[in-house]
Write an enzyme that holds these catalytic residues in place. Structure first.
Site, mmCIF file in Angstrom:
data_model
loop_
_atom_site.group_PDB
_atom_site.id
_atom_site.type_symbol
_atom_site.label_atom_id
_atom_site.label_comp_id
_atom_site.label_asym_id
_atom_site.label_seq_id
_atom_site.Cartn_x
_atom_site.Cartn_y
_atom_site.Cartn_z
ATOM 1 N N GLU A 1 -29.874 -11.606 12.955
ATOM 2 C CA GLU A 1 -28.725 -13.092 12.942
ATOM 3 C C GLU A 1 -27.976 -12.039 13.792
ATOM 4 O O GLU A 1 -27.434 -12.362 15.369
ATOM 5 C CB GLU A 1 -29.123 -13.849 12.994
ATOM 6 C CG GLU A 1 -30.535 -14.332 12.827
ATOM 7 C CD GLU A 1 -31.343 -14.200 14.319
ATOM 8 O OE1 GLU A 1 -30.839 -14.403 15.353
ATOM 9 O OE2 GLU A 1 -32.352 -14.503 14.139
ATOM 10 N N HIS B 1 -28.409 -8.905 15.973
ATOM 11 C CA HIS B 1 -27.652 -9.655 17.900
ATOM 12 C C HIS B 1 -26.669 -9.790 18.232
ATOM 13 O O HIS B 1 -26.478 -9.431 19.309
ATOM 14 C CB HIS B 1 -29.305 -10.978 18.006
ATOM 15 C CG HIS B 1 -30.254 -10.857 17.913
ATOM 16 N ND1 HIS B 1 -31.121 -9.907 18.604
ATOM 17 C CD2 HIS B 1 -31.260 -11.221 17.446
ATOM 18 C CE1 HIS B 1 -32.151 -10.018 19.134
ATOM 19 N NE2 HIS B 1 -32.185 -10.520 17.876
ATOM 20 N N HIS C 1 -24.219 -7.029 19.213
ATOM 21 C CA HIS C 1 -24.686 -6.609 20.018
ATOM 22 C C HIS C 1 -24.360 -7.223 20.688
ATOM 23 O O HIS C 1 -23.618 -6.381 22.199
ATOM 24 C CB HIS C 1 -26.031 -6.778 20.262
ATOM 25 C CG HIS C 1 -26.338 -6.169 21.680
ATOM 26 N ND1 HIS C 1 -27.950 -5.627 21.541
ATOM 27 C CD2 HIS C 1 -26.401 -4.750 22.080
ATOM 28 C CE1 HIS C 1 -28.489 -4.367 22.816
ATOM 29 N NE2 HIS C 1 -27.064 -4.129 23.388
#
Length: 599
Positions: free
Chosen positions: A392, A395, A398
């Site tokens: 997570e 993510h 990113h």
């Protein structure tokens, strides 16, 4: 009598383990004030309908729309995070309901945008881009809209299709209601001999049971019910495929695969070559089946033996702070800057760590352009939870890089790229854990964990992709697919993928009817391509160090500024070739060699 351990209430969780949602809004009064102003400001967008043939008007509209959508997303993130941290709190459920309903209204205000752009004379947008420097930032956005012009219908036909969209979604809704609400399974015996009603929820536990009779009973009971309903489920799936083919033909695509891939400019060969590459390397999966049969000491290996762990290890209790330390150490190859962002996320309140009464289950990454990233966890002290933290945060970092380096309109990355950063983190972490592990049994466990991840995410999803391709092509050719044909296709695929050592039980023939992803046409292959891209990035980072890290960060910073294939190619991963997928299969083979040595 032992004291019953109960979940803590939200207010009993230490503040340092809660996300800092107050950084978005201090209270609901601030939220309500922003929501009120949003509704007033959004009405201005409607004033631009019929005026986008003027360069300055187009520029003003795009800037106004961005301002409004950014505010709406900020409101949405706050409402959803608050609602998820305690689903029993009616105040926050109301906020979420308000903003969710409003998004549909907001979309209706700007529905004129694409039709107006596409109705402009050829060359108009290109001329606007030359004449007006302020429009340059919208170059990719506007040209992406124009690219789909051959597939956009008249205003009347678009309205007609929109009006029947609920009807066209009926097969998926029928499958969902039938399999989640109406389907009932028989009672089986658990490991202790107790009678337990089988459900889709507890099936995953039973199919991993060390007691072979339990997993066999669960397998047969589950698929017996799907077999009983295969006529209905066959009708719903083939109707769904026909609907998608109808939409592709109406929009003048050459076939349904093109209709799915074209909007993101993904060559059809990316899909078909992925399936071919997997077919060319199935001996690796066959070898895994053989090794698993040996490790489980079975005379015959059946489909219901596929998910059982090959080795048991003592359950490890890993405190959250230790998990942070493990992930930080594991992700060290990503460099000082990346780890600094990871540390910032931990310390500045990105993460909601522990379960509490009423908290939504699972894990996710969220956030908007004008908020920091947020991560929901339900940390439960296991090694899997450590991996989830890495995933997570992949993510969220990113999202962080993308938002810092792209204008708002290009800050969202596509679904094709969405799982790459999270999976890269997971792969680098498990490489580290395997390499440093000295205990033979634990090392065997970790090796098998990575093997299972590749089997389930790459081999299995590409088998699904092959099934989708075959069924769509047959229906496009005018063939009728009854349960018999669908069962035959699925049986043959399982036989081919798992090899001669696997007994392909007849119950598995109906498994196609259980997969909800088949109602999102040509979706599942992205799990495999995402994993392959992540595997290629991880391999480059671990072998080439800083140079590879900089290329990888270039990918993270790109957001949605180009089509996904181009974004990945610029970072050194060419998904139009078989190289990334072959690299994943090579890693699978390396792990098989380790498994062989450890036996």
């Amino acid at each position: 009598m032992a004291e019953v351990k109960s979940l803590k209430k939200r207010e009993e969780i230490d503040l340092k383990y809660k996300w800092k949602v107050e950084k978005i809004y201090n209270n609901t009064e601030q939220w309500e004030s922003d929501f009120k102003s949003l509704k007033e400001e959004a009405l201005e967008t409607r004033e631009y309908e019929g005026k986008l043939g003027d360069s300055k008007a187009l520029e003003t509209f795009l800037k106004l729309n961005e301002k409004i959508v950014r505010k709406a997303e900020k409101l949405m993130v706050y409402a959803h995070l608050r609602a998820d941290e305690d689903t029993s709190n009616p105040e926050f459920q109301i906020l979420r309901s308000k903003i969710d309903s409003y998004f549909a209204e907001l979309a209706s205000y700007v529905a004129f945008f694409e039709p107006e752009i596409l109705a402009l004379p050829d060359g108009t947008i290109e001329r606007f881009l030359q004449e007006n420097p302020e429009l340059q930032v919208y170059d990719f956005l506007l040209k992406s809209v124009l690219k789909e012009k051959p597939h956009i219908l008249t205003k009347e036909m678009e309205e007609l299709l929109a009006s029947v969209s609920d009807c066209l979604d009926a097969p998926s809704n029928i499958h969902n209601m039938l399999t989640n609400a109406d389907m009932k399974f028989s009672v089986i015996k658990d490991e202790d001999g107790n009678d337990v009603e089988l459900t889709e929820g507890n099936y995953s536990g039973f199919i991993r049971s060390k007691d072979r009779s339990v997993r066999e009973a669960a397998f047969k009971a589950l698929f017996k019910e799907y077999k009983n309903l295969e006529n209905t489920l066959s009708a719903s799936l083939t109707s769904s495929i026909k609907n998608f083919i109808f939409n592709a033909r109406v929009r003048k695509y050459s076939n349904s695969l093109e209709a799915s891939l074209s909007p993101n400019d993904i060559p059809l060969e990316v899909y078909t070559n992925s399936v071919k590459t997997m077919n060319d390397n199935l001996e690796s999966l066959h070898r895994y089946v053989t090794l698993k049969k040996k490790l489980l000491a079975l005379d015959e290996i059946h489909m219901y033996d596929l998910y059982v762990p090959v080795v048991d290890i003592e359950k490890e209790h890993i405190e959250y702070d230790k998990a942070v330390e493990m992930v930080t150490e594991g992700l060290n190859p990503l460099g000082v800057e990346y780890l600094g962002i990871f540390s910032e996320g931990i310390e500045s309140g990105w993460i909601d760590v522990f379960e509490n009464k009423g908290k939504r289950g699972g894990a996710y990454s969220s956030g908007a352009y004008d908020t920091m990233p947020y991560v929901l966890l339900n940390y439960n002290f296991s090694l899997n939870d450590v991996s989830t933290l890495a995933h997570e945060m992949g993510h969220s970092i990113h999202t962080y890089y993308s938002s810092k380096n792209q204008p708002y309109i290009y800050s969202n990355y596509t679904l094709f790229c969405a799982e790459v950063a999270s999976t890269t983190n997971e792969i680098i972490l498990i490489h580290h854990l395997i390499d440093k592990e000295q205990d033979k049994k634990r090392k065997l466990y970790l090796v098998n964990q990575e093997l299972e991840q590749i089997r389930a995410t790459v081999f299995r999803q590409l088998m699904f992709a092959e099934f989708e391709l075959k069924t769509h092509e047959l229906i496009e050719q005018g063939e009728a697919l009854s349960p018999k044909e669908l069962n035959g296709i699925w049986h043959d695929l399982n036989t081919k993928y798992f090899g001669s050592d696997m007994v392909v039980d007849e119950e598995i023939d109906s498994e196609w009817s259980r997969i909800p992803h088949f109602y999102r046409d040509f979706y599942v292959y992205q799990y495999a391509t995402g994993y392959a891209a992540a595997s290629a990035f991880a391999k480059a980072i671990l072998e080439n160090g800083e140079e590879a890290v900089e290329k990888y960060k270039g990918f993270l910073k790109s957001g949605g500024s180009d089509y996904p294939i181009n974004v990945l190619k610029k970072a050194g991963v060419d998904m139009t070739t078989s190289a990334p997928l072959e690299a994943t299969i090579n890693r699978f083979n390396e792990l098989l060699d380790m498994l062989d040595e450890l036996i």
